[in-house]
Design a protein around this motif. Sequence first.
Motif, PDB file in Angstrom:
ATOM      1  N   UNK A   1       0.496  -1.188  -0.009  1.00  0.00           N
ATOM      2  CA  UNK A   1       0.185  -0.287   0.003  1.00  0.00           C
ATOM      3  C   UNK A   1       1.080   1.031  -0.099  1.00  0.00           C
ATOM      4  N   UNK A   2       2.160   0.775   1.361  1.00  0.00           N
ATOM      5  CA  UNK A   2       3.327   2.752   1.125  1.00  0.00           C
ATOM      6  C   UNK A   2       3.464   2.742  -0.609  1.00  0.00           C
ATOM      7  N   UNK A   3       3.733   1.927  -0.912  1.00  0.00           N
ATOM      8  CA  UNK A   3       4.333   1.849  -2.371  1.00  0.00           C
ATOM      9  C   UNK A   3       3.673   2.198  -3.298  1.00  0.00           C
ATOM     10  N   UNK A   4       2.176   1.569  -3.329  1.00  0.00           N
ATOM     11  CA  UNK A   4       1.652   2.203  -4.136  1.00  0.00           C
ATOM     12  C   UNK A   4       0.972   3.458  -4.010  1.00  0.00           C
ATOM     13  N   UNK A   5       0.773   3.884  -2.517  1.00  0.00           N
ATOM     14  CA  UNK A   5       0.219   5.288  -2.617  1.00  0.00           C
ATOM     15  C   UNK A   5       1.789   6.386  -2.643  1.00  0.00           C
ATOM     16  N   UNK A   6       2.650   5.887  -2.301  1.00  0.00           N
ATOM     17  CA  UNK A   6       3.534   6.466  -3.363  1.00  0.00           C
ATOM     18  C   UNK A   6       4.027   7.402  -4.675  1.00  0.00           C
ATOM     19  N   UNK A   7       3.583   5.503  -5.399  1.00  0.00           N
ATOM     20  CA  UNK A   7       3.534   6.072  -7.156  1.00  0.00           C
ATOM     21  C   UNK A   7       2.854   7.080  -7.077  1.00  0.00           C
ATOM     22  N   UNK A   8       1.598   7.178  -7.156  1.00  0.00           N
ATOM     23  CA  UNK A   8      -0.049   7.910  -6.965  1.00  0.00           C
ATOM     24  C   UNK A   8       0.876   9.312  -6.695  1.00  0.00           C
ATOM     25  N   UNK A   9       1.382   9.911  -5.381  1.00  0.00           N
ATOM     26  CA  UNK A   9       1.899  10.974  -5.397  1.00  0.00           C
ATOM     27  C   UNK A   9       3.301  11.256  -6.529  1.00  0.00           C
ATOM     28  N   UNK A  10       3.958  10.704  -6.850  1.00  0.00           N
ATOM     29  CA  UNK A  10       4.708  10.633  -7.670  1.00  0.00           C
ATOM     30  C   UNK A  10       4.292  10.876  -9.000  1.00  0.00           C
ATOM     31  N   UNK A  11       3.365  10.348  -9.478  1.00  0.00           N
ATOM     32  CA  UNK A  11       2.183  10.451 -11.000  1.00  0.00           C
ATOM     33  C   UNK A  11       1.751  12.000 -11.075  1.00  0.00           C
ATOM     34  N   UNK A  12       1.007  12.293  -9.895  1.00  0.00           N
ATOM     35  CA  UNK A  12       0.104  13.827  -9.633  1.00  0.00           C
ATOM     36  C   UNK A  12       1.469  14.405  -9.822  1.00  0.00           C
ATOM     37  N   UNK A  13       3.025  14.397  -9.579  1.00  0.00           N
ATOM     38  CA  UNK A  13       3.243  15.235  -9.511  1.00  0.00           C
ATOM     39  C   UNK A  13       3.875  15.545 -10.780  1.00  0.00           C
ATOM     40  N   UNK A  14       4.466  14.623 -11.917  1.00  0.00           N
ATOM     41  CA  UNK A  14       5.175  14.167 -13.701  1.00  0.00           C
ATOM     42  C   UNK A  14       5.754  13.921 -13.038  1.00  0.00           C
ATOM     43  N   UNK A  15       6.589  12.859 -12.049  1.00  0.00           N
ATOM     44  CA  UNK A  15       7.561  12.101 -11.611  1.00  0.00           C
ATOM     45  C   UNK A  15       7.509  10.446 -11.858  1.00  0.00           C
ATOM     46  N   UNK A  16       6.247   9.444 -12.451  1.00  0.00           N
ATOM     47  CA  UNK A  16       5.989   8.486 -12.600  1.00  0.00           C
ATOM     48  C   UNK A  16       4.259   8.461 -13.653  1.00  0.00           C
ATOM     49  N   UNK A  17       4.954   7.243 -14.033  1.00  0.00           N
ATOM     50  CA  UNK A  17       3.781   6.439 -14.725  1.00  0.00           C
ATOM     51  C   UNK A  17       2.769   6.547 -14.494  1.00  0.00           C
ATOM     52  N   UNK A  18       1.818   5.772 -15.383  1.00  0.00           N
ATOM     53  CA  UNK A  18       0.432   4.615 -14.821  1.00  0.00           C
ATOM     54  C   UNK A  18       1.325   3.107 -13.945  1.00  0.00           C
ATOM     55  N   UNK A  19       0.939   2.463 -13.058  1.00  0.00           N
ATOM     56  CA  UNK A  19       1.343   0.946 -12.849  1.00  0.00           C
ATOM     57  C   UNK A  19       1.177  -0.242 -14.937  1.00  0.00           C
ATOM     58  N   UNK A  20       2.398  -0.990 -14.787  1.00  0.00           N
ATOM     59  CA  UNK A  20       2.439  -1.409 -15.981  1.00  0.00           C
ATOM     60  C   UNK A  20       2.694  -3.000 -15.294  1.00  0.00           C
ATOM     61  N   UNK A  21       2.837  -4.085 -16.011  1.00  0.00           N
ATOM     62  CA  UNK A  21       2.884  -5.464 -15.350  1.00  0.00           C
ATOM     63  C   UNK A  21       4.232  -5.636 -14.880  1.00  0.00           C
ATOM     64  N   UNK A  22       5.276  -6.354 -14.098  1.00  0.00           N
ATOM     65  CA  UNK A  22       3.950  -6.708 -13.186  1.00  0.00           C
ATOM     66  C   UNK A  22       3.511  -6.030 -11.940  1.00  0.00           C
ATOM     67  N   UNK A  23       3.930  -5.069 -12.124  1.00  0.00           N
ATOM     68  CA  UNK A  23       3.495  -4.633 -10.747  1.00  0.00           C
ATOM     69  C   UNK A  23       2.282  -4.457 -10.831  1.00  0.00           C
ATOM     70  N   UNK A  24       1.247  -3.987 -11.805  1.00  0.00           N
ATOM     71  CA  UNK A  24      -0.209  -3.975 -11.780  1.00  0.00           C
ATOM     72  C   UNK A  24      -0.976  -5.056 -11.871  1.00  0.00           C
ATOM     73  N   UNK A  25      -0.542  -5.970 -11.739  1.00  0.00           N
ATOM     74  CA  UNK A  25      -0.596  -7.683 -11.858  1.00  0.00           C
ATOM     75  C   UNK A  25      -0.858  -7.500  -9.955  1.00  0.00           C
TER      76      UNK A  25
END
Length: 841
Positions: free
Chosen positions: A445-469
């Motif tokens: 969950x923490x990794x998902x929340x951190x990626x969400x914040x990075x995506x909002x800031x334009x520093x990360x893309x959407x989740x891709x396999x295998x992380x998405x699965x």
Amino acid sequence: MSTPAGMPANPFPGLRPFREDEEHLFFGREAQVDTMIDRFADTRLLAVVGSSGSGKSSLVNCGLIPALYRGLLASAGSAWRVAVLRPGNRPIAALAATLAAALADPSMPSAAPADALANDVPGAAATANGGDESFFTPAELTEATLRMSKLGVLDAYEMAQTRQNLLLVVDQFEELFRYRALTDTADDAARTAVAARADSDRTAFVNLLLEAAAQRELPVYVVLTMRSDFLGECAQFFGLPEAVSRGQYLVPRMTRDERRDAISGPAGVAGAGIEPVLLTRLINDVGDDPDQLSILQHALNRTWAEWQRDGASGPVAMRHYDRVGTMANALDTHADDAFASLADDAQRRLCETLFRAITDKGTDARGTRRPTRVDTLLAISGATLAELTAIVEVFREPSRSFLMPPAGRALGPDTPIDISHESLMRVWQRLRMWVDLEAQSAQTYRRLAETTELHTAGKAGLLRPPDLQFTAAWREREKPNETWAVRYRSGFADALRFLERSERAYREELSSEARERAEQAKQMEQQRRTHRLLVWGVPLVAFLSFAVGTVLWMYLEAERQSQRAEIEAGKARASQERAENALAAERRAKDAQETYERAYEDATRNTPQVRAAVANAVQEKSLIYLQVADANQRSAAERLRAQLQAAGYFAPGVEQVKAAPAAAELRYFRESDAAEALTIVRQLERWGLGKVRARLIAGYAAETKLKQFELWLPVENASSIRALVAQLDDGSVDTRKAAGQALQDRYTASPRAIEEVLEMLESQPGPSVSGRINALYFLSRTAPLAWDDKLATRGRFLIAGARKGGDLGPQAKAELMRLESVLDAVHARSAEPVGEFSKPE
């Protein structure tokens, strides 16, 4: 547990501390009591400090308090009123309740801990006043007095108008730090307000105790019991570190003789003996670790119960100790028995949720206690208060005492649920596994929340396999909610929306790729048709053109002969005078006419036969195209092509493609060609090509009557895969790393490689620990699309068997969890539901 009639009661308390009325069962600490009394005479605040399980509470209940009643504190005498409390998350309310009970009735010198928070129970006020809610309870009046000033304890004592000494025992004083701001609200403002109120209450509570112990006019004394690892937290309060330092008594380790007395003494009081061999074994098993004392008491409690089940005749023997699992397994087995006694799977799932919520890995890999309010537990689990209470009652039943508050205390919304002793987290293997699962879930969950914040800031893309699965499988498996998530990190709602957006984007990408592949396949089929037309159409057209031309020439030749015959006939008629020539010309005309008729008849009769002959000649042989993905395979494919030609098949050439299947395939395009395809497959297998799969490709059948096939040769080398898999268990670290890297680089999407690794893990006696870790590491990183239903079933059986076998290190557990996520992703993409799996045949 009830004691059978005629049998002595169990003299060992188990995990809970000794109570004051069990002084006759308390052995081994007599010399320490005298030292405590001497220290108490110098200061009115005694801090009994020790590690977890060192016996602090028991020493106060059965050592210090009875000594005070006997008048060993000469300056105070023997008349005492004792108020015992645990601060919990409402320390002033707890102090008020126990003071009111201790000062109200002179005939009862101490209040039972179960009554310490009576005002927490709805309706307690009415009950205390005969059902009349218009009056305040004594506890409420006392609490109002305590909150008026830091002299509140002294004021309450004076209001009681008693001449007896007052002893305040604050058991487990560290709860003041552990239960700080016990709330899991997602509202930052509410969290801040709760924390501020809690800090104010804690400070007021400490000031009440310090003022009571500092003065000398009234006979009020204070005793604290506290874990030594919380000593540093005392610096949060002004004056507390100095007071604790002056009155500190550090509980010493028990000597070997003291441990012997603590074991044999209670048994002797209960009228039973202990075999000398067992007594020596118990002393050796407990060792010098203070944390083992509580586990020893629990093991003795279980051993005594086993001795009673065995008839309670003779001494307690080694066989009784062995049956309960000894100190190493008695607590684990007892906790598992409690878990097994739950009524159904729903209760067991709720039990897991409860224990995962009240434990935390934190800085201690073995787990630390995390007390949690009842209302928070209800929000996390979605259970009702009755359902949660049923679980708590099973684990806090007096013969177990695994959970707090103690049995008999009603549960309210703000009641903290806590583990009674840290040893349960150290020893109960099921709980340790739950703690690991909770830590992994929180990390995801923490990794998902951190990626969400990075995506909002334009520093990360959407989740891709295998992380998405993996993340999607975590959501389906754990079903987290806001109350659970806020304990680890904020931003839960945004994180779930980000995950859903990633899933939608990936589905759209797959759909787009599918359309592109369909279009490419259509173009490739058109190219193949054009290629086949060039290969077969031109020779066929040339052959038919030759046949038609021949017939046409014969027809025209007959026509010319007929015209010449007519000319000759005209000349004969015109030259009647040449009678002899006329007769000859007439015969020639007749002959020409007959020739023409025969030629025409032959031409018109033979043309369909020629066409049929050509068609039959083509249909007698099958057309096989060879497809390879590796240029190095072309020479071998050419030799196979020549062999096919020699066997009577048409094999026009070898075509190189971009990708090939994992195993050899003979593709056909019409269901009517299935029998011929199987015949070709058997011929290829006889030539040593290995296992060849006949596969129908629907939707690409050509209009021609030709039997057309495509032979696709695989790139994979089974022996190479097998060799790499074997090297995962090699004695050399470098070889193992190289093999693992090679498999990772080449075969993460290979069903054959997956199958080879599964066979390695399923073999007997199986690989070494390193080999097993390396194999699981590869499997847990394979692409979900490479797993078919049979391989997935074998994978799940492997996971179940590994967990059932136990003896798993943290890395193996992590890889099994990751592999389970891969298989969850396989299940998620399957169009059909997956049922229960069983061992493959």
